[in-house]
Motif scaffolding. Sequence first.
Motif, PDB file in Angstrom:
ATOM      1  N   LYS A   1       0.864  -1.185   0.000  1.00  0.00           N
ATOM      2  CA  LYS A   1       0.000   0.000   0.000  1.00  0.00           C
ATOM      3  C   LYS A   1       0.895   1.229   0.000  1.00  0.00           C
ATOM      4  N   ILE A   2       1.209   1.749  -1.186  1.00  0.00           N
ATOM      5  CA  ILE A   2       2.112   2.893  -1.269  1.00  0.00           C
ATOM      6  C   ILE A   2       1.479   4.103  -1.943  1.00  0.00           C
ATOM      7  N   SER A   3       0.218   4.011  -2.347  1.00  0.00           N
ATOM      8  CA  SER A   3      -0.409   5.107  -3.091  1.00  0.00           C
ATOM      9  C   SER A   3      -0.921   6.225  -2.198  1.00  0.00           C
ATOM     10  N   GLY A   4      -0.937   6.017  -0.899  1.00  0.00           N
ATOM     11  CA  GLY A   4      -1.370   7.076   0.007  1.00  0.00           C
ATOM     12  C   GLY A   4      -2.562   6.695   0.850  1.00  0.00           C
ATOM     13  N   ASN A   5      -2.754   7.458   1.943  1.00  0.00           N
ATOM     14  CA  ASN A   5      -3.860   7.258   2.876  1.00  0.00           C
ATOM     15  C   ASN A   5      -3.842   5.862   3.485  1.00  0.00           C
TER      16      ASN A   5
ATOM     17  N   SER B   1      -5.265  15.824  -7.245  1.00  0.00           N
ATOM     18  CA  SER B   1      -4.452  14.775  -6.643  1.00  0.00           C
ATOM     19  C   SER B   1      -3.558  15.391  -5.578  1.00  0.00           C
ATOM     20  N   PHE B   2      -4.139  15.751  -4.451  1.00  0.00           N
ATOM     21  CA  PHE B   2      -3.413  16.407  -3.371  1.00  0.00           C
ATOM     22  C   PHE B   2      -2.798  15.421  -2.379  1.00  0.00           C
ATOM     23  N   LEU B   3      -3.225  14.170  -2.442  1.00  0.00           N
ATOM     24  CA  LEU B   3      -2.837  13.155  -1.462  1.00  0.00           C
ATOM     25  C   LEU B   3      -1.440  12.609  -1.767  1.00  0.00           C
ATOM     26  N   PRO B   4      -0.493  12.665  -0.823  1.00  0.00           N
ATOM     27  CA  PRO B   4       0.859  12.146  -1.070  1.00  0.00           C
ATOM     28  C   PRO B   4       0.923  10.633  -0.935  1.00  0.00           C
ATOM     29  N   SER B   5       2.013  10.063  -1.415  1.00  0.00           N
ATOM     30  CA  SER B   5       2.195   8.616  -1.321  1.00  0.00           C
ATOM     31  C   SER B   5       2.575   8.217   0.097  1.00  0.00           C
ATOM     32  N   GLU B   6       2.453   6.933   0.378  1.00  0.00           N
ATOM     33  CA  GLU B   6       2.860   6.404   1.678  1.00  0.00           C
ATOM     34  C   GLU B   6       4.369   6.526   1.888  1.00  0.00           C
ATOM     35  N   ILE B   7       5.122   6.609   0.822  1.00  0.00           N
ATOM     36  CA  ILE B   7       6.577   6.759   0.944  1.00  0.00           C
ATOM     37  C   ILE B   7       6.913   8.101   1.597  1.00  0.00           C
TER      38      ILE B   7
ATOM     39  N   TYR C   1       0.959   4.956   7.324  1.00  0.00           N
ATOM     40  CA  TYR C   1       1.815   6.070   7.740  1.00  0.00           C
ATOM     41  C   TYR C   1       1.113   7.419   7.576  1.00  0.00           C
ATOM     42  N   THR C   2       0.258   7.525   6.574  1.00  0.00           N
ATOM     43  CA  THR C   2      -0.560   8.739   6.459  1.00  0.00           C
ATOM     44  C   THR C   2      -1.417   8.908   7.705  1.00  0.00           C
ATOM     45  N   GLN C   3      -2.041   7.828   8.136  1.00  0.00           N
ATOM     46  CA  GLN C   3      -2.915   7.892   9.313  1.00  0.00           C
ATOM     47  C   GLN C   3      -2.122   8.186  10.586  1.00  0.00           C
ATOM     48  N   LEU C   4      -0.934   7.614  10.701  1.00  0.00           N
ATOM     49  CA  LEU C   4      -0.090   7.883  11.868  1.00  0.00           C
ATOM     50  C   LEU C   4       0.260   9.366  11.953  1.00  0.00           C
ATOM     51  N   CYS C   5       0.652   9.945  10.830  1.00  0.00           N
ATOM     52  CA  CYS C   5       1.046  11.353  10.808  1.00  0.00           C
ATOM     53  C   CYS C   5      -0.143  12.264  11.106  1.00  0.00           C
ATOM     54  N   GLN C   6      -1.248  12.008  10.459  1.00  0.00           N
ATOM     55  CA  GLN C   6      -2.420  12.869  10.648  1.00  0.00           C
ATOM     56  C   GLN C   6      -2.944  12.795  12.078  1.00  0.00           C
TER      57      GLN C   6
ATOM     58  N   THR D   1     -14.602  19.993   7.085  1.00  0.00           N
ATOM     59  CA  THR D   1     -13.930  18.702   7.235  1.00  0.00           C
ATOM     60  C   THR D   1     -14.344  17.688   6.167  1.00  0.00           C
ATOM     61  N   THR D   2     -15.623  17.545   5.921  1.00  0.00           N
ATOM     62  CA  THR D   2     -16.083  16.543   4.949  1.00  0.00           C
ATOM     63  C   THR D   2     -15.654  16.915   3.539  1.00  0.00           C
ATOM     64  N   ARG D   3     -15.865  18.179   3.169  1.00  0.00           N
ATOM     65  CA  ARG D   3     -15.521  18.596   1.804  1.00  0.00           C
ATOM     66  C   ARG D   3     -14.008  18.553   1.575  1.00  0.00           C
ATOM     67  N   ALA D   4     -13.228  18.867   2.597  1.00  0.00           N
ATOM     68  CA  ALA D   4     -11.773  18.854   2.444  1.00  0.00           C
ATOM     69  C   ALA D   4     -11.286  17.469   2.038  1.00  0.00           C
ATOM     70  N   GLU D   5     -11.841  16.453   2.654  1.00  0.00           N
ATOM     71  CA  GLU D   5     -11.438  15.087   2.332  1.00  0.00           C
ATOM     72  C   GLU D   5     -11.818  14.713   0.900  1.00  0.00           C
ATOM     73  N   ILE D   6     -12.927  15.227   0.438  1.00  0.00           N
ATOM     74  CA  ILE D   6     -13.369  14.963  -0.938  1.00  0.00           C
ATOM     75  C   ILE D   6     -12.446  15.658  -1.944  1.00  0.00           C
ATOM     76  N   ILE D   7     -12.141  16.913  -1.702  1.00  0.00           N
ATOM     77  CA  ILE D   7     -11.222  17.649  -2.575  1.00  0.00           C
ATOM     78  C   ILE D   7      -9.861  16.971  -2.602  1.00  0.00           C
ATOM     79  N   TRP D   8      -9.435  16.506  -1.442  1.00  0.00           N
ATOM     80  CA  TRP D   8      -8.151  15.821  -1.263  1.00  0.00           C
ATOM     81  C   TRP D   8      -8.079  14.541  -2.097  1.00  0.00           C
ATOM     82  N   GLU D   9      -9.224  13.893  -2.277  1.00  0.00           N
ATOM     83  CA  GLU D   9      -9.308  12.630  -3.016  1.00  0.00           C
ATOM     84  C   GLU D   9      -9.872  12.843  -4.420  1.00  0.00           C
ATOM     85  N   LYS D  10      -9.380  13.913  -5.085  1.00  0.00           N
ATOM     86  CA  LYS D  10      -9.697  14.170  -6.500  1.00  0.00           C
ATOM     87  C   LYS D  10     -11.173  14.470  -6.742  1.00  0.00           C
TER      88      LYS D  10
END
Length: 374
Positions: free
Chosen positions: A25-29, A236-242, A32-37, A204-213
């Motif tokens: 799982k390296i495409s994001g979210n 495509s605002f979401l970074p990779s898991e790397i 490690y994304t969850q740990l950081c957030q 909060t809800t809309r931000a997640e939608i914008i974040w996910e294209k």
Amino acid sequence: MIPFNKPYLTGNETKYIEDAVKSGKISGNGKYTQLCQTFFEEKYGFKKALLTTSCTDALEMAAILIDIQPGDEVIMPSYTFVSTANAFVLRGAKIIFADSNSQNPNIDVSTLESLISKKTKAIVPVHYAGISCDMDVIMDLAAKYNLYVIEDAAQAIDSFYTGKDGIKKPLGSIGHLAAFSFHETKNIIAGEGGMLAINDKRFTTRAEIIWEKGTNRSAFFRGEVDKYGWVDIGSSFLPSEIIAAFLWAQLENLESIQSKRKEIWNTYYNSLKDWASFNEVQLPFIPNFATNNAHMFYLVFNSLEQRTQIINKLKANDIMAVFHYLSLHKSPFYKEKHDDRNLVESDSYTDTLLRLPLFFELNPKKVIEIIINS
């Protein structure tokens, strides 16, 4: 040579990156994304934190979230990086540039009310060098005129503001939205990378939608909807898991990194006090309401010639010191769009501010020795 900046590695970056890659799982979210957030939400009280590929992306998300339209006006300092303005110009906004104050490069809050018009949509304070702007004044104006406040907290991780209520608040938690940077020149790094902090539940809800294209994909993976589709604008605002894995290794060491940077900053300040006073050079000013996160150590000279002399002296001794922003109101792209106001302090910082090397492994003694003997 002593460089201006050297990225610091804690030792776990490649370990966590390898773990992310092996997870499939390296495409994001992911993990490690969850740990950081979660780290940011729990430590600093942001209602929601979303990692982005850059601070620029976080600012662009903010512009979308507050529904910037052509003709809207956005107030921000001229002495800032181009991304602060670009995010809103891309949506059609007109930028109303404010001057800095004479004590430090932060926005001069005493000028803000005179810049507000019926077209004003938002104020974007920039916490220069991680030092807080006077947020009480800004938030009071925003409430009075029904404006949004978006903190450009690119340099402001782990820095705080104490307002008239006596409560110490993390920078990025005060405005409706805030943008952070994890560029390799920042205290905490991911090479590139950023984050949008959301403090107003309306977003909060809309931000997640914008974040996910522009899709409700995140809600789908949480089982909140039975399928996902295109429901809003986004990118495509979401970074990779790397990127997130690298960042997590840094966040685990936030306290030790900050402690070392503050030690270097204090060495600069205490060693250069007498020299600066004698040579009429201004050291960084930190208001009583602000803390110092040691993002940057800068000097403000009394002339361009004096600054140039020090730059050349340091360079001759293999030390890289650099100036910073050029006033955006005088930039080739925007100077014809700016009104006739002179922004004296912004232009002065353009000509006289110099940043000294500051990174985790730096021994500042040689830099100080060269400056004092110049």
